[in-house]
Design a protein around this motif. Structure first.
Motif, mmCIF file in Angstrom:
data_model
loop_
_atom_site.group_PDB
_atom_site.id
_atom_site.type_symbol
_atom_site.label_atom_id
_atom_site.label_comp_id
_atom_site.label_asym_id
_atom_site.label_seq_id
_atom_site.Cartn_x
_atom_site.Cartn_y
_atom_site.Cartn_z
ATOM 1 N N SER A 263 0.877 -1.171 0.000
ATOM 2 C CA SER A 263 0.000 0.000 0.000
ATOM 3 C C SER A 263 0.910 1.216 0.000
ATOM 4 O O SER A 263 2.087 1.125 0.353
ATOM 5 C CB SER A 263 -0.913 0.009 1.233
ATOM 6 O OG SER A 263 -0.145 0.008 2.411
ATOM 7 N N PRO A 264 0.418 2.377 -0.426
ATOM 8 C CA PRO A 264 1.282 3.568 -0.428
ATOM 9 C C PRO A 264 1.873 3.824 0.953
ATOM 10 O O PRO A 264 1.203 3.681 1.980
ATOM 11 C CB PRO A 264 0.326 4.681 -0.855
ATOM 12 C CG PRO A 264 -0.734 3.982 -1.635
ATOM 13 C CD PRO A 264 -0.917 2.652 -0.975
ATOM 14 N N GLU B 171 10.055 11.647 -3.396
ATOM 15 C CA GLU B 171 8.888 10.942 -3.895
ATOM 16 C C GLU B 171 9.349 9.658 -4.567
ATOM 17 O O GLU B 171 10.216 9.678 -5.447
ATOM 18 C CB GLU B 171 8.105 11.798 -4.883
ATOM 19 C CG GLU B 171 7.370 12.959 -4.225
ATOM 20 C CD GLU B 171 6.443 13.675 -5.191
ATOM 21 O OE1 GLU B 171 6.670 13.564 -6.417
ATOM 22 O OE2 GLU B 171 5.497 14.335 -4.726
ATOM 23 N N VAL B 172 8.793 8.534 -4.135
ATOM 24 C CA VAL B 172 9.145 7.228 -4.690
ATOM 25 C C VAL B 172 8.144 6.904 -5.789
ATOM 26 O O VAL B 172 6.935 6.863 -5.543
ATOM 27 C CB VAL B 172 9.134 6.147 -3.604
ATOM 28 C CG1 VAL B 172 9.571 4.807 -4.190
ATOM 29 C CG2 VAL B 172 10.041 6.546 -2.445
ATOM 30 N N VAL C 125 3.345 7.950 -8.007
ATOM 31 C CA VAL C 125 3.991 8.044 -6.700
ATOM 32 C C VAL C 125 3.407 6.989 -5.763
ATOM 33 O O VAL C 125 2.185 6.902 -5.595
ATOM 34 C CB VAL C 125 3.803 9.448 -6.106
ATOM 35 C CG1 VAL C 125 4.356 9.512 -4.683
ATOM 36 C CG2 VAL C 125 4.506 10.483 -6.981
ATOM 37 N N ILE C 126 4.278 6.186 -5.170
ATOM 38 C CA ILE C 126 3.830 5.142 -4.250
ATOM 39 C C ILE C 126 4.335 5.377 -2.828
ATOM 40 O O ILE C 126 4.054 4.587 -1.929
ATOM 41 C CB ILE C 126 4.274 3.741 -4.721
ATOM 42 C CG1 ILE C 126 5.803 3.681 -4.863
ATOM 43 C CG2 ILE C 126 3.582 3.372 -6.020
ATOM 44 C CD1 ILE C 126 6.335 2.291 -5.161
ATOM 45 N N GLY C 127 5.054 6.455 -2.614
ATOM 46 C CA GLY C 127 5.534 6.745 -1.267
ATOM 47 C C GLY C 127 6.309 8.042 -1.200
ATOM 48 O O GLY C 127 6.772 8.562 -2.225
ATOM 49 N N ARG C 128 6.421 8.550 0.010
ATOM 50 C CA ARG C 128 7.219 9.756 0.253
ATOM 51 C C ARG C 128 7.980 9.576 1.560
ATOM 52 O O ARG C 128 7.449 9.025 2.526
ATOM 53 C CB ARG C 128 6.334 10.990 0.342
ATOM 54 C CG ARG C 128 5.645 11.374 -0.954
ATOM 55 C CD ARG C 128 4.825 12.659 -0.795
ATOM 56 N NE ARG C 128 4.178 13.043 -2.046
ATOM 57 C CZ ARG C 128 2.981 12.599 -2.430
ATOM 58 N NH1 ARG C 128 2.307 11.770 -1.649
ATOM 59 N NH2 ARG C 128 2.482 12.997 -3.582
ATOM 60 N N VAL C 129 9.207 10.064 1.576
ATOM 61 C CA VAL C 129 10.018 10.039 2.791
ATOM 62 C C VAL C 129 10.780 11.357 2.867
ATOM 63 O O VAL C 129 11.008 12.017 1.849
ATOM 64 C CB VAL C 129 11.012 8.864 2.807
ATOM 65 C CG1 VAL C 129 10.296 7.522 2.662
ATOM 66 C CG2 VAL C 129 12.067 9.018 1.719
ATOM 67 N N PRO C 130 11.196 11.747 4.064
ATOM 68 C CA PRO C 130 12.035 12.951 4.161
ATOM 69 C C PRO C 130 13.381 12.734 3.481
ATOM 70 O O PRO C 130 13.932 11.633 3.498
ATOM 71 C CB PRO C 130 12.211 13.136 5.677
ATOM 72 C CG PRO C 130 11.166 12.297 6.308
ATOM 73 C CD PRO C 130 10.903 11.167 5.379
ATOM 74 N N HIS C 131 13.894 13.780 2.879
ATOM 75 C CA HIS C 131 15.251 13.745 2.338
ATOM 76 C C HIS C 131 16.200 14.244 3.423
ATOM 77 O O HIS C 131 16.160 15.407 3.822
ATOM 78 C CB HIS C 131 15.361 14.620 1.099
ATOM 79 C CG HIS C 131 16.709 14.557 0.446
ATOM 80 N ND1 HIS C 131 17.810 15.222 0.921
ATOM 81 C CD2 HIS C 131 17.133 13.861 -0.633
ATOM 82 C CE1 HIS C 131 18.853 14.963 0.162
ATOM 83 N NE2 HIS C 131 18.467 14.138 -0.792
ATOM 84 N N ALA C 132 17.048 13.360 3.914
ATOM 85 C CA ALA C 132 17.966 13.721 4.992
ATOM 86 C C ALA C 132 18.944 14.796 4.525
ATOM 87 O O ALA C 132 19.456 14.752 3.400
ATOM 88 C CB ALA C 132 18.730 12.495 5.462
#
Length: 522
Positions: free
Chosen positions: A15-16, A56-57, A65-72
């Motif tokens: 799931s996203p 954005e993944v 787009v299937i996911g997002r995470v912070p960019h360190a």
């Protein structure tokens, strides 16, 4: 024509995934509000940014787009290194008995095993690996790496006695310190395990830097580690692009860098790490040759070469991307390989029937297509594939491609394509086959296929690579793995790989102090 998987099977574990926090020193926490002076999050290099500090993944199959995470950011790196340095210097992890570290690492391994289907689905959704391959090689393969590292650490001689010229010696192996582990997108959990497992078992603190294309599975790893009992500060997970990675590997608080990726990036890592004399292990590219000798069983050879040549959509450093065929059997081998390539099923990576999925990015797809066109321009013939499949309608797909009549001087034979493109090269005799196999800037893997095992062993001993196979293709976690020439330096797996995370210390003692057979654990 390449087959197509027509009926995708949605996976229950997929799931996203949208994450807003980073895993810093064992705690999920908000990212730093600003980057270090002179180094913005944008300049740190998010590969897929939805707003400067967010990665954005994107699915290589659906292009959505299937996911997002912070960019360190570099500021996050500073926090993680400080936490790791504090944990290491205090001895909260390195000072524990080995058995206690093994117990924690075993819980990590078991936690990943329990979630292996979820990990496989996440990896396939991010980088296009066929799900059936992801289960075995991406997820369960990583668990095997953790398991073998535990066995190696348990048997390793962390302290041993020697008889010196001037008196007794104790030779100790102690943890190297704070480790920066930078992993690629093609086999993210497998390569993470190859670095994290021995580093943690040795007593090191680790900052893991996942690739921006595949950060989602790293959050599963962080969740598992958070529940396994690692002391605070020992592990951080920082998804980021090249700029933040460079800041990490050049950080003065890092003692060792373990990097898997391209040759160009590996050279840059070595250059940056040299500023502080950080120890470096590099596992880089390959252009491995599978030599088919005239006496080989062609059914067995083709059956063994096809999965090792087109594995993971050709996105594997150890892939056998050059096949060397004797002129006496060239046409037959060409026909067999072309038929096998054309029969490979291309489609949705989450469909269990898929054998070849999409490439990880549009850039990688275009790179493969450009190399195919270049090969034809250089004089190679397309024996199978050669373009984009008719279906699916979306996604970064390239047909499994076989280029024939390739000369080893062509760029397609010399440069790592990292896509489903395999070159078939003729040779006249065994001596020439060995010369062609060795005529490469790379030296990572290779194989020979023959009806005579001793003949195969003789070839294996001559070809200059870090890994070689006779009548098979495999990568065993109890043997050292790595490359020579442009394929890298240092080794992973086995006691040799474990030793990469240890420093050597010699303790001199007065005569008669320690019996010659004295050995103690870490």
């Amino acid at each position: 024509m390449t087959g197509t998987a027509e009926h995708p099977h949605p996976h229950p574990h997929l799931s996203p995934r949208h994450h807003t926090r980073l895993f810093v020193g064992g705690v999920f926490t908000e990212p730093a509000e600003s980057a270090a002076p002179g180094r913005s999050a944008e300049s740190a290099g998010p590969a897929r940014s939805g707003g400067g500090d967010v990665i954005e993944v994107v699915s290589p199959h659906s292009e959505t787009v299937i996911g997002r995470v912070p960019h360190a950011s570099p500021a996050d790196v500073d926090r993680a290194v400080t936490a790791a340095r504090t944990a290491f210097d205090s001895g909260v992890w390195a000072g524990l008995p080995l058995d206690e570290r093994i117990a924690v690492v075993t819980r990590i391994k078991d936690g990943l095993a329990a979630r292996h289907e979820e990990l496989a689905a996440l990896i396939s959704a991010q980088n296009g690996s066929p799900y059936s391959w992801s289960v075995l090689a991406q997820a369960l393969g990583a668990v095997m790496v953790w398991d073998s590292a535990i066995a190696v650490a348990r048997a390793f001689p962390h302290e041993e006695a020697r008889t010196g010229v001037l008196g007794p010696l104790l030779v100790r192996r102690e943890p190297v310190g704070v480790v920066a582990a930078v992993v690629p997108w093609n086999v993210p959990q497998f390569t993470a395990a190859a670095k994290l497992a021995p580093a943690l078992l040795a007593g090191c603190s680790v900052i893991l830097k996942p690739a921006p294309e595949t950060p989602l599975d790293a959050y599963v790893l962080a969740e598992v580690a958070a529940g396994a009992g690692l002391p605070e500060g020992v592990l951080s997970v920082l998804p980021a692009g090249a700029g933040t990675a460079e800041y990490l590997v050049g950080h003065p608080g890092v003692d060792k860098v373990s990097f898997t990726g391209s040759v160009a990036a590996g050279k840059r890592v070595m250059e940056v790490a040299a500023r502080h004399l950080s120890r470096v292990t590099l596992e880089l590219g390959g252009k491995s040759a599978a030599i088919v000798l005239p006496d080989a069983d062609l059914d067995a050879a083709v059956a063994g070469i096809v999965p090792s040549a087109w594995m993971n959509n050709g996105q594997a450093c150890v892939a056998q991307t050059r096949v060397l065929a004797p002129r006496s059997h060239y046409d037959e081998i060409a026909d067999r390989l072309a038929a096998a390539a054309a029969a490979l099923v291309t489609g949705d990576p989450l469909d269990p029937a898929t054998q070849v999925g999409p490439l990880v990015t549009r850039r990688q797809r275009d790179r493969s297509l450009d190399y195919i066109a270049l090969g034809v321009h250089e004089g190679a013939k397309v024996l199978a594939g050669g373009g984009r499949p008719a279906a699916p309608d979306t996604g970064w797909y390239v047909e499994p491609t076989l280029l024939g009549d390739v000369d080893n001087g062509m760029r397609v034979a010399r440069e790592e394509i990292f896509g489903p493109v395999v070159c078939l090269l003729p040779y006249d005799d065994e001596e020439q086959a060995v010369r062609i196999a060795d005529d490469s800037d790379y030296g990572l893997s290779g194989s020979v296929w023959t009806g005579d095992l001793e003949r195969g062993l003789a070839v294996a001993r001559r070809v200059r690579t870090g890994t070689y196979c006779v009548n098979t293709f495999s990568l065993d976690m109890y043997g050292p793995f790595g490359g020579c020439k442009d394929s890298g330096m240092g080794r992973e797996f086995g006691p040799e790989g474990y030793a990469e995370y240890l420093e050597q210390k010699t303790i001199h003692l007065p005569a008669g102090t320690v019996p010659a057979d004295h050995v103690t654990p870490s």
